[in-house]
Motif scaffolding. Structure first.
Motif, short mmCIF file in Angstrom:
data_model
loop_
_atom_site.label_atom_id
_atom_site.label_comp_id
_atom_site.label_asym_id
_atom_site.label_seq_id
_atom_site.Cartn_x
_atom_site.Cartn_y
_atom_site.Cartn_z
N GLY A 48 106.85 29.60 113.90
CA GLY A 48 106.93 28.58 112.87
C GLY A 48 106.42 27.22 113.28
N ILE A 49 105.90 27.10 114.50
CA ILE A 49 105.48 25.79 114.98
C ILE A 49 104.31 25.23 114.17
N GLY A 50 103.56 26.11 113.50
CA GLY A 50 102.40 25.65 112.74
C GLY A 50 102.67 25.37 111.28
N LEU A 51 103.91 25.43 110.84
CA LEU A 51 104.25 25.18 109.44
C LEU A 51 104.01 23.72 109.06
N ASP A 52 103.72 23.49 107.79
CA ASP A 52 103.69 22.11 107.29
C ASP A 52 105.08 21.50 107.45
N GLY A 53 105.12 20.30 107.97
CA GLY A 53 106.40 19.67 108.25
C GLY A 53 106.81 19.79 109.70
N SER A 54 105.98 20.49 110.51
CA SER A 54 106.19 20.58 111.96
C SER A 54 105.16 19.69 112.62
N ALA A 96 109.31 28.58 104.38
CA ALA A 96 109.06 29.34 103.15
C ALA A 96 107.90 28.66 102.44
N GLY A 97 106.97 29.47 101.96
CA GLY A 97 105.81 28.91 101.28
C GLY A 97 104.95 28.05 102.18
N GLY A 98 104.99 28.32 103.48
CA GLY A 98 104.17 27.57 104.42
C GLY A 98 104.76 26.25 104.86
N ARG A 99 106.00 25.94 104.44
CA ARG A 99 106.61 24.66 104.79
C ARG A 99 107.92 24.87 105.54
N VAL A 100 108.30 23.87 106.33
CA VAL A 100 109.55 23.92 107.09
C VAL A 100 110.74 23.87 106.15
N THR A 101 111.68 24.80 106.37
CA THR A 101 112.92 24.79 105.59
C THR A 101 114.15 24.74 106.48
N GLY A 102 113.97 24.82 107.79
CA GLY A 102 115.13 24.78 108.67
C GLY A 102 114.74 25.00 110.12
#
Length: 482
Positions: free
Chosen positions: A81-87, A246-252
Motif C-alpha cells: 500500500g505504500i504507493g497509494l494516493d495519500g501515502s 480502497a479505490g487507490g486511496r489510503v483508508t487506514g
C-alpha cells in the motif's frame, strides 16, 4: 574556489530542509554568507552534475573536486500500500513547505486524521507542521503558497508511530519538547507505551539525550489530556505492516504490536490493529542519489571513501576526488555533525596537495571554466551580491571593529601561512593544513573553514610543469552541491 550548485541559490539543507519555525538553525546561513562572500570563492547556480558538467569536465579545470551533494530522496518502506494516493514521503513534504523549486506549489491537506511513520526529528517536523495552525507560522519565512495551503489544512489528529520504545526514539530533547510549546497542539502519550528492558535502561544510562527524551515522554504519559484543538499522539511499539486502501486511496494503517526482547530490540507479538487515517507520511530516513562516474555503495547509499578520499573498487584513492556530508557518511546526525567530516576531508585534500598527489588539470588558469559551453543553465552568482542590504548595514559596525584585529592577524600569520609549499608535510601544520607561524605556541588546533582555504588561496601552489617550465599557480578546488 568555484562552488557548483544545482539550485539557483546556495545553502541546500539549511534553505530547503529545515522547518520554517526553526529560525535558530536557519540562522547558520549568516555564517555561511560570510564564507561565500570571500573574493576567492565563486558560486555557479543552476548547474547540475552530470547534466551540465561531468567529472571529466571538472577535472579538466580543477586540481581537486569535492562532492557534497547530500541526501534528498526518501528511503523506501517495503510495506503493501505504500504507493497509494495519500501515502507520502517526508522529504517531499519538507521540500514543499520549504519552497523547494522541484516540488509542486500545492499540497493535498484534506485528511483529518494523519499517520507519521518514524521517530526521528524529521518525523517531528512533519507532525508539528501538520498540527500547527498556519497563523502560528506567519512570523517565519514560510512561503505564501505554503501559508495558503496550511490555512486550508484539515488535520486534527496526528499519530506518530515507532516500532520500538521510548529509549530507542531518535528525537532530540529540544525538538521533542518544542511540540508542547504550541497553543494548538495537545501531545498525548499512552502510559502503556512507557516500557524498558535491560537494553533500554542501559541506553538511558549511556546517553544523556536518550534519558532526557524518555523523561519527557514519561511526564506526558502521566498528565491529564488538555483541551488544545489539535491532538498529536506519540505511539510506541507499533510496527507498520500495511497501508490500507480502497479505490487507490489510503483508508487506514495496520500495525503490529511489538514487545522488547531484553536487548533493546523488539519482536512482533502477532497482535494487529487498524488505525483510521486517510494520509500516511513516512519519515524513515533519507537516501542519496548515485553520482555517475563515482563508486557507489547501494546498501549505505554513500560513496566509498577513506576519510573523505573517494575509493575505487580496488581500494585505491580516486585521484583528486573527495566527498563530505551525507554523501560521505550517510543521512545520520544533525547539521553540526558534518562539520567534522568536512574538516577531515579538507585536511586530506591539503595533505595530498602538499605531497604532490593531486593531478594537474588541462586548463588550470583560475576562471578558465567560465567559457565552458555546457555551463548554459544559469549565470554566475556571487553570493556577496545576495546578502540582504539590512544585514550588510547591521554587520558594518562589527566588520569595521574586527578589521583592525584581522589586519594584525594577517600580518602576523602571512609569512607562516604562505609557506605551505616550502615546508615538508607535517611540520608546523594543524590538522586542517594551515601552517602556523614558526615558534608560535597554540593550545588547540586551528581549523580552517572547509570552504575558504585561506592559506592555499592566498599563497603560491607547488610549481606546475607546463611545456617543461615550472609555473606557479593557485590551487583550484571545486565543491559540487545539490
Amino acid at each position: 574556489m568555484d562552488l557548483f550548485e544545482r539550485m539557483p541559490a546556495p545553502f541546500g539543507l539549511i534553505r530547503y530542509g529545515v522547518a520554517p519555525d526553526h529560525p535558530r538553525i536557519k540562522g547558520i546561513v549568516t555564517a555561511l554568507h560570510q564564507v561565500l562572500d570571500k573574493p576567492q570563492v565563486r558560486l555557479f547556480g543552476n548547474v547540475d552534475y552530470p547534466a551540465d558538467l561531468t567529472l571529466d569536465d571538472l577535472r579538466a579545470f580543477y586540481d581537486a573536486v569535492v562532492f557534497a551533494t547530500g541526501a534528498a530522496a526518501d528511503r523506501e518502506l517495503p510495506v503493501p500500500g505504500i504507493g497509494l494516493d495519500g501515502s507520502y514521503g517526508a522529504a517531499d513534504f519538507v521540500s514543499w513547505y520549504d519552497g523547494h523549486p522541484d516540488v509542486p506549489r500545492t499540497w493535498p491537506l484534506t485528511a483529518e486524521k494523519v499517520a507519521v511513520l518514524g521517530v526521528g526529528n524529521v518525523a517531528l517536523d512533519v507532525a508539528r507542521i501538520l498540527a500547527k495552525t498556519a497563523d502560528e507560522l506567519l512570523p517565519t519565512e514560510i512561503p505564501p503558497n505554503v501559508y495558503d495551503g496550511l490555512k486550508a489544512n484539515r488535520a486534527r489528529e496526528i499519530h506518530v508511530f515507532g516500532r520500538r520504545g521510548p529509549a530507542q526514539a531518535r528525537f532530540s530533547p529540544m525538538e521533542l519538547r518544542e511540540l508542547d510549546h504550541s497553543p494548538s497542539i495537545e501531545v498525548i502519550v499512552d502510559p502503556r507505551d512507557i516500557d524498558y528492558d535491560k537494553g533500554s535502561l542501559a541506553a538511558r544510562r549511556a546517553g544523556k539525550q536518550t534519558d532526557m527524551v524518555a523523561k519527557t515522554l514519561e511526564n506526558w504519559a502521566i498528565r491529564d489530556v488538555g483541551d488544545r484543538p489539535h491532538k498529536l499522539f506519540l505511539h510506541f511499539f507499533e510496527s507498520p505492516v500495511e497501508i490500507l486502501g480502497a479505490g487507490g486511496r489510503v483508508t487506514g494503517l495496520r500495525t503490529e504490536r511489538t514487545a522488547l526482547d531484553g536487548t533493546g530490540n523488539v519482536r512482533g507479538t502477532g497482535v494487529l490493529r487498524d488505525w483510521d487515517v486517510t494520509a500516511v507520511y513516512r519519515a524513515v530516513g533519507y537516501l542519496s542519489e548515485h553520482l555517475p562516474k563515482l563508486p557507489w555503495d547501494p546498501d549505505s547509499g554513500t560513496v566509498p571513501n577513506a576519510g573523505g578520499r573517494v575509493l575505487e573498487e580496488s581500494g585505491r584513492h580516486l585521484q583528486s576526488t573527495y566527498v563530505t556530508g551525507w554523501i560521505r557518511r550517510g543521512p545520520v546526525g544533525l547539521i553540526g555533525h558534518t562539520k567534522g567530516d568536512a574538516n577531515e576531508t579538507v585536511a586530506g585534500l591539503l595533505d595530498d596537495f602538499a605531497a604532490g598527489r593531486l593531478h594537474t588539470p588541462a586548463f588550470p588558469a583560475p576562471g578558465a571554466v567560465d567559457a565552458f559551453p555546457r555551463r548554459a543553465r544559469g549565470p554566475l552568482h556571487h553570493v556577496g551580491g545576495l546578502v540582504p542590504a539590512r544585514r550588510r548595514r547591521a554587520g558594518a559596525g562589527r566588520a569595521a571593529g574586527a578589521q583592525a584585529g584581522e589586519d594584525r592577524r594577517a600580518r602576523g600569520h602571512a609569512a607562516g601561512e604562505r609557506r605551505l609549499t616550502a615546508r615538508p608535510p607535517g611540520r608546523g601544520r594543524t590538522r586542517a593544513g594551515v601552517v602556523r607561524p614558526p615558534g608560535r605556541a597554540q593550545s588547540r588546533p586551528a581549523v580552517t573553514s572547509p570552504l575558504t582555504l585561506p592559506s592555499v588561496m592566498a599563497g603560491p601552489s607547488p610549481p606546475a610543469r607546463v611545456g617543461g617550465a615550472a609555473v606557479a599557480r593557485p590551487l583550484t578546488v571545486v565543491p559540487v552541491t545539490r
